[in-house]
Scaffold this motif. Structure first.
Motif, PDB file in Angstrom:
ATOM      1  N   ALA A 118     -39.089  32.596  93.585  1.00  0.00           N
ATOM      2  CA  ALA A 118     -38.791  33.826  94.331  1.00  0.00           C
ATOM      3  C   ALA A 118     -37.654  33.629  95.343  1.00  0.00           C
ATOM      4  O   ALA A 118     -37.098  34.606  95.846  1.00  0.00           O
ATOM      5  CB  ALA A 118     -40.041  34.312  95.056  1.00  0.00           C
ATOM      6  N   TRP A 119     -37.311  32.390  95.633  1.00  0.00           N
ATOM      7  CA  TRP A 119     -36.273  32.082  96.611  1.00  0.00           C
ATOM      8  C   TRP A 119     -34.903  31.862  95.974  1.00  0.00           C
ATOM      9  O   TRP A 119     -33.918  31.665  96.680  1.00  0.00           O
ATOM     10  CB  TRP A 119     -36.663  30.835  97.403  1.00  0.00           C
ATOM     11  N   VAL A 120     -34.817  31.875  94.653  1.00  0.00           N
ATOM     12  CA  VAL A 120     -33.539  31.648  93.974  1.00  0.00           C
ATOM     13  C   VAL A 120     -32.587  32.789  94.330  1.00  0.00           C
ATOM     14  O   VAL A 120     -32.902  33.961  94.107  1.00  0.00           O
ATOM     15  CB  VAL A 120     -33.711  31.562  92.438  1.00  0.00           C
ATOM     16  N   PRO A 121     -31.432  32.458  94.910  1.00  0.00           N
ATOM     17  CA  PRO A 121     -30.507  33.515  95.317  1.00  0.00           C
ATOM     18  C   PRO A 121     -29.761  34.109  94.129  1.00  0.00           C
ATOM     19  O   PRO A 121     -29.479  33.425  93.153  1.00  0.00           O
ATOM     20  CB  PRO A 121     -29.535  32.797  96.255  1.00  0.00           C
ATOM     21  N   GLN A 122     -29.450  35.388  94.263  1.00  0.00           N
ATOM     22  CA  GLN A 122     -28.625  36.059  93.266  1.00  0.00           C
ATOM     23  C   GLN A 122     -27.169  35.704  93.545  1.00  0.00           C
ATOM     24  O   GLN A 122     -26.764  35.585  94.694  1.00  0.00           O
ATOM     25  CB  GLN A 122     -28.811  37.569  93.347  1.00  0.00           C
ATOM     26  N   GLN A 123     -26.396  35.532  92.487  1.00  0.00           N
ATOM     27  CA  GLN A 123     -24.986  35.194  92.671  1.00  0.00           C
ATOM     28  C   GLN A 123     -24.296  36.329  93.430  1.00  0.00           C
ATOM     29  O   GLN A 123     -24.487  37.496  93.146  1.00  0.00           O
ATOM     30  CB  GLN A 123     -24.302  34.958  91.328  1.00  0.00           C
ATOM     31  N   ARG A 124     -23.516  35.929  94.404  1.00  0.00           N
ATOM     32  CA  ARG A 124     -22.876  36.915  95.277  1.00  0.00           C
ATOM     33  C   ARG A 124     -21.564  37.416  94.680  1.00  0.00           C
ATOM     34  O   ARG A 124     -20.943  36.749  93.856  1.00  0.00           O
ATOM     35  CB  ARG A 124     -22.628  36.318  96.651  1.00  0.00           C
ATOM     36  N   ARG A 125     -21.158  38.569  95.163  1.00  0.00           N
ATOM     37  CA  ARG A 125     -19.828  39.080  94.829  1.00  0.00           C
ATOM     38  C   ARG A 125     -18.842  38.398  95.765  1.00  0.00           C
ATOM     39  O   ARG A 125     -19.220  37.909  96.831  1.00  0.00           O
ATOM     40  CB  ARG A 125     -19.793  40.592  94.988  1.00  0.00           C
ATOM     41  N   ALA A 126     -17.593  38.376  95.417  1.00  0.00           N
ATOM     42  CA  ALA A 126     -16.578  37.646  96.180  1.00  0.00           C
ATOM     43  C   ALA A 126     -16.520  38.059  97.643  1.00  0.00           C
ATOM     44  O   ALA A 126     -16.244  37.243  98.515  1.00  0.00           O
ATOM     45  CB  ALA A 126     -15.211  37.826  95.527  1.00  0.00           C
ATOM     46  N   PHE A 127     -16.821  39.293  97.947  1.00  0.00           N
ATOM     47  CA  PHE A 127     -16.708  39.786  99.323  1.00  0.00           C
ATOM     48  C   PHE A 127     -18.028  39.719 100.099  1.00  0.00           C
ATOM     49  O   PHE A 127     -18.081  40.096 101.269  1.00  0.00           O
ATOM     50  CB  PHE A 127     -16.157  41.215  99.341  1.00  0.00           C
ATOM     51  N   ASP A 128     -19.102  39.248  99.468  1.00  0.00           N
ATOM     52  CA  ASP A 128     -20.396  39.123 100.144  1.00  0.00           C
ATOM     53  C   ASP A 128     -20.524  37.771 100.831  1.00  0.00           C
ATOM     54  O   ASP A 128     -19.897  36.791 100.410  1.00  0.00           O
ATOM     55  CB  ASP A 128     -21.541  39.254  99.133  1.00  0.00           C
ATOM     56  N   ASN A 129     -21.357  37.724 101.857  1.00  0.00           N
ATOM     57  CA  ASN A 129     -21.699  36.449 102.472  1.00  0.00           C
ATOM     58  C   ASN A 129     -22.587  35.664 101.520  1.00  0.00           C
ATOM     59  O   ASN A 129     -23.292  36.242 100.688  1.00  0.00           O
ATOM     60  CB  ASN A 129     -22.450  36.660 103.789  1.00  0.00           C
ATOM     61  N   GLU A 130     -22.577  34.342 101.678  1.00  0.00           N
ATOM     62  CA  GLU A 130     -23.450  33.505 100.860  1.00  0.00           C
ATOM     63  C   GLU A 130     -24.908  33.801 101.218  1.00  0.00           C
ATOM     64  O   GLU A 130     -25.243  33.909 102.396  1.00  0.00           O
ATOM     65  CB  GLU A 130     -23.131  32.032 101.133  1.00  0.00           C
ATOM     66  N   PRO A 131     -25.777  33.917 100.230  1.00  0.00           N
ATOM     67  CA  PRO A 131     -27.194  34.181 100.513  1.00  0.00           C
ATOM     68  C   PRO A 131     -27.820  33.065 101.361  1.00  0.00           C
ATOM     69  O   PRO A 131     -27.486  31.893 101.211  1.00  0.00           O
ATOM     70  CB  PRO A 131     -27.835  34.215  99.120  1.00  0.00           C
ATOM     71  N   ARG A 132     -28.722  33.450 102.260  1.00  0.00           N
ATOM     72  CA  ARG A 132     -29.383  32.500 103.158  1.00  0.00           C
ATOM     73  C   ARG A 132     -30.102  31.392 102.395  1.00  0.00           C
ATOM     74  O   ARG A 132     -30.124  30.250 102.819  1.00  0.00           O
ATOM     75  CB  ARG A 132     -30.448  33.217 104.005  1.00  0.00           C
ATOM     76  N   ASN A 133     -30.735  31.734 101.286  1.00  0.00           N
ATOM     77  CA  ASN A 133     -31.613  30.800 100.580  1.00  0.00           C
ATOM     78  C   ASN A 133     -30.903  29.620  99.948  1.00  0.00           C
ATOM     79  O   ASN A 133     -31.550  28.649  99.569  1.00  0.00           O
ATOM     80  CB  ASN A 133     -32.411  31.536  99.509  1.00  0.00           C
ATOM     81  N   THR A 134     -29.580  29.680  99.822  1.00  0.00           N
ATOM     82  CA  THR A 134     -28.886  28.557  99.180  1.00  0.00           C
ATOM     83  C   THR A 134     -29.122  27.251  99.932  1.00  0.00           C
ATOM     84  O   THR A 134     -29.142  26.190  99.312  1.00  0.00           O
ATOM     85  CB  THR A 134     -27.374  28.814  99.062  1.00  0.00           C
ATOM     86  N   VAL A 135     -29.331  27.318 101.236  1.00  0.00           N
ATOM     87  CA  VAL A 135     -29.512  26.095 102.014  1.00  0.00           C
ATOM     88  C   VAL A 135     -30.796  25.355 101.628  1.00  0.00           C
ATOM     89  O   VAL A 135     -30.847  24.130 101.682  1.00  0.00           O
ATOM     90  CB  VAL A 135     -29.435  26.385 103.536  1.00  0.00           C
ATOM     91  N   ILE A 136     -31.820  26.074 101.195  1.00  0.00           N
ATOM     92  CA  ILE A 136     -33.051  25.418 100.728  1.00  0.00           C
ATOM     93  C   ILE A 136     -32.744  24.583  99.491  1.00  0.00           C
ATOM     94  O   ILE A 136     -33.203  23.448  99.364  1.00  0.00           O
ATOM     95  CB  ILE A 136     -34.148  26.454 100.403  1.00  0.00           C
ATOM     96  N   PHE A 137     -31.967  25.147  98.595  1.00  0.00           N
ATOM     97  CA  PHE A 137     -31.651  24.440  97.360  1.00  0.00           C
ATOM     98  C   PHE A 137     -30.666  23.298  97.597  1.00  0.00           C
ATOM     99  O   PHE A 137     -30.690  22.298  96.888  1.00  0.00           O
ATOM    100  CB  PHE A 137     -31.181  25.429  96.294  1.00  0.00           C
ATOM    101  N   GLU A 138     -29.811  23.424  98.615  1.00  0.00           N
ATOM    102  CA  GLU A 138     -28.957  22.299  98.995  1.00  0.00           C
ATOM    103  C   GLU A 138     -29.830  21.137  99.471  1.00  0.00           C
ATOM    104  O   GLU A 138     -29.599  19.986  99.099  1.00  0.00           O
ATOM    105  CB  GLU A 138     -27.973  22.702 100.098  1.00  0.00           C
ATOM    106  N   ALA A 139     -30.821  21.442 100.292  1.00  0.00           N
ATOM    107  CA  ALA A 139     -31.730  20.402 100.777  1.00  0.00           C
ATOM    108  C   ALA A 139     -32.509  19.780  99.619  1.00  0.00           C
ATOM    109  O   ALA A 139     -32.670  18.555  99.546  1.00  0.00           O
ATOM    110  CB  ALA A 139     -32.691  20.977 101.818  1.00  0.00           C
ATOM    111  N   LEU A 140     -32.968  20.605  98.701  1.00  0.00           N
ATOM    112  CA  LEU A 140     -33.721  20.096  97.553  1.00  0.00           C
ATOM    113  C   LEU A 140     -32.844  19.222  96.664  1.00  0.00           C
ATOM    114  O   LEU A 140     -33.286  18.183  96.157  1.00  0.00           O
ATOM    115  CB  LEU A 140     -34.313  21.258  96.758  1.00  0.00           C
TER     116      LEU A 140
END
Length: 159
Positions: A118-140
């Motif tokens: 449920a925490w997997v982020p949706q790929q962003r559009r070029a003009f959107d900010n990076e989704p918050r949840n990506t940092v969890i997966f960076e840590a993992l």
């Protein structure tokens, strides 16, 4: 490897961690307040070490070509220094991108750890900010480098 691994990653305006106990994902969190300053990051890291009692703390090794900003690099350094002041094995590993992008990496990690689906982020559009949840997966991903990586990673950290 039988260990209690706390992996902490930092991104712009957020810090995230995952905690694995003998390969089982037990906890994960995102903190905006930990990313405000190096002092806040160090305090949060110490709280997490105290609460979770890891045997290994994993942080990102800052490479010369890192795309992280100066503030985020300071946060990462503060977290690593805090870990070093504790009776834990502190390991810094390079962030290696094994997938085409962060979103594919997150999806692949969620297959291995379905509780994060449920925490997997949706790929962003070029003009959107990076989704918050990506940092969890960076840590993992950092944790997986230590868990699945060659024993020389841990041996080097032991001295």
């Amino acid at each position: 490897m039988q260990a209690r691994v706390l992996a902490i990653a930092a991104a712009r305006r957020r810090v995230g961690y995952v905690f694995l106990d003998n390969h089982t994902l037990k906890d994960w969190r995102i903190s905006n307040s930990a990313a405000r300053s190096s002092t806040d990051a160090a305090g949060a890291a110490q709280e997490w070490v105290n609460a979770l009692q890891p045997t290994i703390v994993v942080t990102e090794q800052l490479e010369p070509g890192s795309r992280k900003g100066a503030h985020t690099k300071g946060v990462i350094r503060a977290i690593a220094k805090t870990a070093e002041r504790n009776p834990v094995l502190t390991v810094s590993v390079a962030r290696v991108q094994l997938y085409a992008n962060k979103y594919e990496e997150a999806a692949a990690l969620a297959v291995r750890y379905p509780e994060l689906q449920a925490w997997v982020p949706q790929q962003r559009r070029a003009f959107d900010n990076e989704p918050r949840n990506t940092v969890i997966f960076e840590a993992l991903a950092l944790a997986q480098r230590v868990i699945d990586g060659p024993p020389t990673l841990l041996a080097a950290a032991m001295g």
